[in-house]
Design a protein around this motif. Structure first.
Motif, mmCIF file in Angstrom:
data_model
loop_
_atom_site.group_PDB
_atom_site.id
_atom_site.type_symbol
_atom_site.label_atom_id
_atom_site.label_comp_id
_atom_site.label_asym_id
_atom_site.label_seq_id
_atom_site.Cartn_x
_atom_site.Cartn_y
_atom_site.Cartn_z
ATOM 1 N N ASP B 27 0.829 -1.207 0.000
ATOM 2 C CA ASP B 27 0.000 0.000 0.000
ATOM 3 C C ASP B 27 0.863 1.257 0.000
ATOM 4 O O ASP B 27 0.572 2.232 -0.697
ATOM 5 C CB ASP B 27 -0.923 0.000 1.232
ATOM 6 N N PHE B 28 1.914 1.204 0.803
ATOM 7 C CA PHE B 28 2.829 2.349 0.883
ATOM 8 C C PHE B 28 3.431 2.649 -0.489
ATOM 9 O O PHE B 28 3.483 3.800 -0.933
ATOM 10 C CB PHE B 28 3.935 2.037 1.901
ATOM 11 N N LEU B 29 3.871 1.613 -1.176
ATOM 12 C CA LEU B 29 4.528 1.820 -2.475
ATOM 13 C C LEU B 29 3.523 2.232 -3.553
ATOM 14 O O LEU B 29 3.840 3.061 -4.409
ATOM 15 C CB LEU B 29 5.295 0.565 -2.891
ATOM 16 N N ALA B 30 2.326 1.663 -3.505
ATOM 17 C CA ALA B 30 1.301 2.071 -4.485
ATOM 18 C C ALA B 30 1.015 3.564 -4.331
ATOM 19 O O ALA B 30 0.894 4.302 -5.312
ATOM 20 C CB ALA B 30 0.032 1.236 -4.317
ATOM 21 N N TYR B 32 3.112 5.704 -3.092
ATOM 22 C CA TYR B 32 4.324 6.385 -3.545
ATOM 23 C C TYR B 32 4.304 6.576 -5.069
ATOM 24 O O TYR B 32 4.577 7.653 -5.584
ATOM 25 C CB TYR B 32 5.554 5.583 -3.119
ATOM 26 N N TYR B 33 3.951 5.522 -5.791
ATOM 27 C CA TYR B 33 3.913 5.645 -7.255
ATOM 28 C C TYR B 33 2.832 6.635 -7.690
ATOM 29 O O TYR B 33 2.995 7.361 -8.677
ATOM 30 C CB TYR B 33 3.672 4.281 -7.919
#
Lengths: 498, 498
Positions: B27-30, B32-33
């Motif tokens: 979730d954090f990376l999604a 971020y993107y």
């Protein structure tokens, strides 16, 4: 989403598609960890060429859904893997992963930055310098190996890389004085227990193979290298006009877990102006527990120290900490300064304090490994990590005691950490047959699929190594492998008893 | 779950805890993107020591919940990163990631196996041999560099490692004939456009720095190395009693994207018994499109070829393909065979066909990179990947044409792939001031945070490089950076116009 053809308008980092694929992998891996003890630990299907026959001859023309790919992993790849995360993996040294190590690896891979020069990702370079200081402090390393004391550290991929870099630093320091043609006079020293990659590293940096001194160790020193033996070898070389360059001491050797006496070797190295490297790849992790810090006593005499969090420290591969007393010696050998890496417009911001980590390693490009080790340290804390180490040591202690109490077996060298080296006693077979007996025992255990252990040969004797250290390994798994060893021993001994 | 203290009974791979932590990172990376284009592309806060001041002096004693750790990443680390995945990152060369590359990296990190010897994970070693053949075929490499043709490939971490390994192979082949003391006679050849890590690699393996020949290139050959110039340099060295060892040709140089003529250089190398390496780190990816395969014409004369899927091929770091015509030359230089790595109980299963990849690289330990590249190839397919490459080339073409049409700018060297090299023309400043003008332009663009571009110096001229290749980079981002360049140029030129 996952099943759409992607050819036409590939959006490779679309957040929704990313989250969909990634969650499928999380579920896949959670299931894998749940079931990992159901697989044969060592790959069951060892026929070379098996997988190649199963796969198409060329990459597909069109993209495929993730579920199809995962189905192929399950069907074609998992049965051919040796399961390093199995709780019954006792081979080599552990390479244990963890939820935190994996989370850190996800952050590293997902942010996907390359902190080779400062400006290419300042926080990544700086987190690395902080986290190696944290680790060094946890291990009780002397201040002079930390940034806070004028030294400093870097995260590499492996001990081999660390050894190549420090060998190059030592070599170039020597050749600056002697001239390059003296490269054929440089001599490196290690014991017959030192990891084979030390010789490989020395050969890589151009030291002639005839200038590797492999000093014999014996049971009298617990297979540790003695300063006397080093001195004798060095004196012989100096008398022949050769130049002692580099001494590699190991804390926790691969074969037997032996410990070289760092302080005595350090004094010897200083006497001859040699670089002393301390390779604590496996056992360094134990030094976060005060009761094991004595094994690194004398590290203030070392030019460099390395250990691998990717072995026993819950940090998924790859991650090797290298600390050096003199960063300048390292960067003198490894610096490059091409135009396209110069930091235009960022000078005057205090650049001298900034680290270009490309000059601390072999490669230019590098991954953001620091965030992985940082997440492990944060998530579990020193207390949790010490408990993790001690749990394995306690388990290995139990195994050692239990093996010693069975008159058919002997412990070959006293256990220092979580590695136990043992064998079936010779009296149960003719002297010649004892090795064969133990070899058969090893083969039987591994062929069962219920555990994976490996072997070593010391003083001509074939010994079995059991290295405890898996993230999921509990007492019951060690009890299981002991049961398996006993049953297999019964079976093997029966064939020798008449 | 996430907030429980973990000290007491750490279960580092508990499937539920693993899934919880991992989903939080997804979730954090999604997120971020989704937001990555809102960050300044180049780190905004460049003050060295900033992060160290924000972090505690030591690792925490007690474990912390993942949400706290992620909050610190958001607050302390993200603002200090240079965002390589930003669609407006045009610096260096791309290091683009993708959902598939990330999924592959998760599988690699999650399975966490170390396929250094065959038995340590047969399917991992075998998948690697399959996937490098797939890649070689996609690139149109000659059969003799593939396993199917008697050569073979390996996945390394970087081009630098590939270069060190092949240099060591070439060196040892020569020294076996000449004796080790001849190491000081070995000469390596490259152009002034060859990547700096080639010299670093040569120095690492013990070639004297005075034996690096850096051959000058000119605009006449598009900054490619000519066979005539190589011959002249080699003849001079041979006349002095030196031994030509290794020639490095580059397809897509870092500074300008220049292409060395592989066939002509290959013929020259053969004439003198030199090892020819072709470094296609960046531009090799383009060779999956037939219209770019001509740049590798003559590769059948090469001893080795390398390219980095972690640059422009949607494969998160790290991943470098190295193919060699003679695996034996490589493994002769890099083999080790210590007792603890011998495969007891697995002989007789056709072992000769099995690959111990430790003997193809610097390090012993290695990650399961093959599954990452395999997932990328499967998920996107050759058609999807070609579309991805062509989209960037088309975009770069537009940018080149647009820059050329603006009379204030000039394109310094014709674009070959997705890298455009340009500058403000000299006539808008005195000759001396032109470099300063372009330096100011670069600084202004990068300081804006809206894009990150880097520079190069050729024939004494400071030029700006714009490398298209981000996974999220679309035409609108290139149009944006052009707008930014124009506005910044207006501003900079105004200061020079009176």
């Amino acid at each position: 989403m996952g099943s759409l053809p992607l050819d036409a308008s590939l959006r490779p980092l679309d957040p929704e598609a990313f989250a969909g694929d990634s969650r499928a992998i999380v579920d896949f891996l959670a299931e894998y960890y749940r079931d990992v003890d159901k697989y044969p630990v060592r790959a069951a299907d060892l026929e070379p060429g098996r997988l190649r026959k199963l796969l198409p001859e060329a990459a597909p023309e069109h993209g495929e859904p993730m579920e199809d790919i995962l189905e192929d992993v399950r069907r074609d790849i998992l049965p051919g893997l040796t399961h390093w995360q199995s709780p019954s993996f006792f081979a080599y040294f552990p390479m244990n992963g963890s939820a935190a190590g994996f989370a850190g690896e996800m952050l590293s891979a997902g942010l996907n930055v390359a902190p080779f020069v400062w400006v290419a990702s300042p926080a990544a370079a700086e987190l690395e310098s902080v986290v190696v200081d944290w680790m060094g402090t946890l291990l009780g390393l002397p201040q002079r190996l930390l940034f806070s004391g004028g030294g400093g550290g870097v995260l590499q991929g492996s001990t081999c890389e660390a050894v190549v870099c420090t060998l190059a630093a030592a070599r170039d320091r020597a050749l600056a004085r002697l001239g390059h043609e003296s490269i054929v006079k440089l001599v490196v020293y290690a014991s017959d227990q030192t990891h084979a990659t030390f010789q490989k590293g020395a050969r890589l940096v151009g030291i002639p193979p005839s200038n590797f001194r492999v000093i014999r160790t014996t049971s009298a020193s617990g297979y540790g290298l003695t300063a006397d033996d080093v001195r004798a070898a060095v004196d012989r070389d100096v008398a022949r006009g050769l130049v002692p360059l580099y001494l590699c001491a190991t804390v926790g050797t691969t074969g037997l877990g032996a410990v070289d006496p760092v302080r005595e070797l350090g004094e010897e190295a200083r006497r001859h102006g040699m670089w002393l490297h301390v390779d604590a790849a496996y056992a360094g992790s134990a030094a976060i527990c005060p009761e094991f810090q004595g094994t690194l006593d004398g590290a203030e005499l070392a030019d460099s120290v390395s250990m691998n969090p990717h072995k026993w420290f819950l940090t998924n591969a790859d991650c090797c900490c290298l600390w050096v007393a003199s960063p300048g010696a390292l960067t003198s050998a490894l610096s490059t300064d091409p135009e396209y890496l110069k930091n235009v417009g960022t000078d005057g911001t205090g650049k001298p304090a900034a680290i270009d980590y490309k000059d601390w390693q072999i490669s230019l490009s590098r991954r953001f490994r620091a965030i992985k080790l940082w997440v492990v340290l944060r998530r579990y804390g020193a207390v949790g990590l010490r408990a993790h180490i001690r749990r394995h040591v306690t388990t290995a202690k139990w195994f050692e005691r239990t093996v010693a109490a069975d008159e058919r077996f002997e412990v070959v060298v006293p256990r220092k950490f979580s590695l136990v080296c043992f064998r079936l006693r010779e009296r149960f077979a003719g002297d010649d047959a004892a090795d064969e007996l133990n070899r058969e025992l090893l083969t039987a255990v591994n062929a069962s699929g219920r555990a994976f252990v490996t072997h070593f040969v010391v003083d001509g004797k074939f010994v079995i190594r059991l290295a405890v250290g898996g993230a999921m390994t509990e007492m019951r798994h060690v009890m299981d492998v002991w049961e398996l060893l006993q049953a297999s021993a019964d079976h093997v001994l029966r064939r020798y008893s008449y």
